[in-house]
Design an enzyme around this catalytic site. Structure first.
Site: not given
Ligand code: BG6
Length: 478
Positions: A172-173, A235
């Site tokens: 989960d980044h 997230h």
């Molecule tokens: C991803 C989603 O996991 O996270 C996307 O699938 C979203 O829809 C993205 O845009 C947002 O990531 P970050 O790091 O740009 O906030």
């Protein structure tokens, strides 16, 4: 922290994630001296490419996603030398013996499954059949990890046939974002906050992840997910867990994940009137959500706002407001811990409405700010104003602290180090789906339609009402 020599195989090596995140992230680690000599990156995908063609693709990706002054040519050349490619048929036999031969011995082996979840099983099976993976190997899997509890369970079972839980890294980044980790440091490294971190002192908590982009070219995927599956189940849920969890006894993978799991399990079901779903409209010639996903009837939400309760001793009575959406006013992600009013105002009626708010900003401008009340300087009597006690990392650490590392590069290095703390455990993902499923099933059963909202705003008006009706207000998206 140094890492051991590794071979990282990227299944889906020609895909968008590899180009945008994985390869640039690895390059940055290479620049930081964290790619020991002899380590290799092996792209694997269906296309019939050779090493050279894949290296060209990688070079283009670096040119596109890394600033020019941060990629000296000789460094790019040296990095590219460490990249290889094997054409592979995930469900068939093609390429697997070549891959087996390409792998070196005495290295950490990591396999990044940057492919559709329907291929996870086939990949896991073939890695074992061809003795490419062993009990020390690690696999990295991307979201979406299922689309409901049942599919997530099936995926967990499939992976468990070939890999132990300690070998599975579910990404989960958001957990790799610098501020998210700093949140744990601030909570558990200081004596200041923890005594106040409960319903006695915290009025409510807001978590906002606002984006300015629409669903663009991802319509086919997104329309089957919506904001709930795409963002909240993973997230936002992870952010909520880190804010709400009890202090783990150690900063160790299972201790941390046990505490997060308890938070998810303590979530109360959410009543329909505590959720607002939205869908962006057409605006100024830009297409509407329905046009973007090419379905004029779509009932999928591109925005969601909700009120949650974590039903445990610490949080009873403190609501958590969550909100996320596409095409909103600004790209802002932040968590705000809004403390209660002082129990008694000694400064009289006019000076009542000051509250401490701890804001944890994920992006942009990572950092934390604590709003404190002080006297307005000058001879004008005892007037109170709020000033931010700013803990912005860039300011505090100075330019020598360097760039904030991207979430992916941090997480990939953790895989190589064998540290699972910032990855989701199978039971956590399942618990999150178990909470999400009935909400989505409710919408589907009732045929609920999301409220339209104008792009560039904070979402539908009803989201404001959701919080106003309780005498609170959302923080501005800016
Ligand atoms: C991803 C989603 O996991 O996270 C996307 O699938 C979203 O829809 C993205 O845009 C947002 O990531 P970050 O790091 O740009 O906030």
């Amino acid at each position: 922290i140094p890492v051991d020599r590794f071979d990282l195989v990227i299944f889906g090596g020609t895909g968008d994630l590899a180009r945008r995140k994985i390869l640039p992230g690895l390059f940055r680690r290479f620049m930081a001296g964290q790619m020991p000599e002899g380590s290799r990156i092996i792209g694997a995908a269906r296309s019939e490419l050779d090493d050279q063609a894949y290296r060209d693709m990688a070079r283009e990706a670096l040119e596109e996603f890394i600033d020019k002054d941060r990629r000296p040519k000789e460094c790019v050349d040296a990095f590219i030398e460490q990249i290889h490619y094997v054409a592979i048929d995930a469900t068939g036999t093609g390429g697997w013996s070549e891959l087996a031969q390409t792998m070196s011995s005495d290295t950490v082996r990591a396999f990044y499954f940057s492919v559709a979840p329907s291929l996870f099983g086939a990949l896991a099976e073939r890695l074992h059949e061809h003795n490419i993976a062993d009990s020390q190997s690690r696999i990295v899997v991307e979201k979406p990890f299922g689309r409901d509890l049942e599919t997530a369970r099936t995926l967990n079972r499939t992976l468990a046939q070939h890999f132990d839980e300690t070998q599975i890294y579910r990404i989960d980044h958001y957990l790799g974002k610098e501020t998210v980790q700093n949140l744990m440091a601030v909570r558990f490294g200081n004596v200041l906050f923890e005594p106040l971190w409960n319903s006695q002192y915290v009025d409510h908590i807001q978590i906002t992840v606002a984006e300015t982009v629409g669903v663009g070219g991802r319509g086919a995927y997104y329309d089957k997910s919506g904001a709930m599956r795409d963002m909240v189940q993973n997230h936002l849920m992870q952010l909520l867990c880190l804010i709400a969890m009890e202090p783990p006894s150690r900063f160790d993978p299972d201790a941390v994940r046990d505490e997060k799991l308890k938070v998810i399990r303590a979530l109360e079901p959410v009543a329909p009137h505590d959720i607002v779903r939205g869908q962006y409209d057409a605006f100024n010639g830009a297409p509407s959500y329905r046009e973007d996903v090419e379905d004029p009837q779509s009932l999928t939400e591109s925005f969601i706002a909700m009120k949650l309760h974590v039903s445990n001793w610490r949080w009873a009575g403190t609501p958590f407001y969550l909100r996320t959406g596409k095409k909103l006013r600004a790209r802002t992600s932040e968590i705000a811990v809004v403390f209660k009013d002082a129990p008694h105002s000694i400064f009289g009626q006019a000076e009542k409405a000051h509250r401490n708010i701890l804001t944890i900003r994920l992006q942009p401008n990572e950092g934390m700010t604590l709003g404190v009340t002080i006297k307005e300087p000058g001879p004008g009597g005892m007037r109170l104003i709020d000033v931010p006690l700013d803990m912005s990392f860039a300011d505090a650490l100075g330019p020598e602290a360097g760039e904030v590392p991207d979430a992916y590069e941090r997480l990939i290095m953790d895989v190589i180090r064998g540290n699972q703390t910032l990855f989701m455990r199978g039971d956590e993902v399942e618990a999150a789906w178990a909470w999400t499923d009935p909400i989505i099933e409710g919408w589907e059963a009732r045929g609920d339609a999301p409220k339209p909202y104008e792009p560039g705003t904070s979402g539908p008006e009803d989201a404001q009402i959701l919080i106003h009706r309780e005498g609170r207000r959302w923080r501005e998206i800016k």
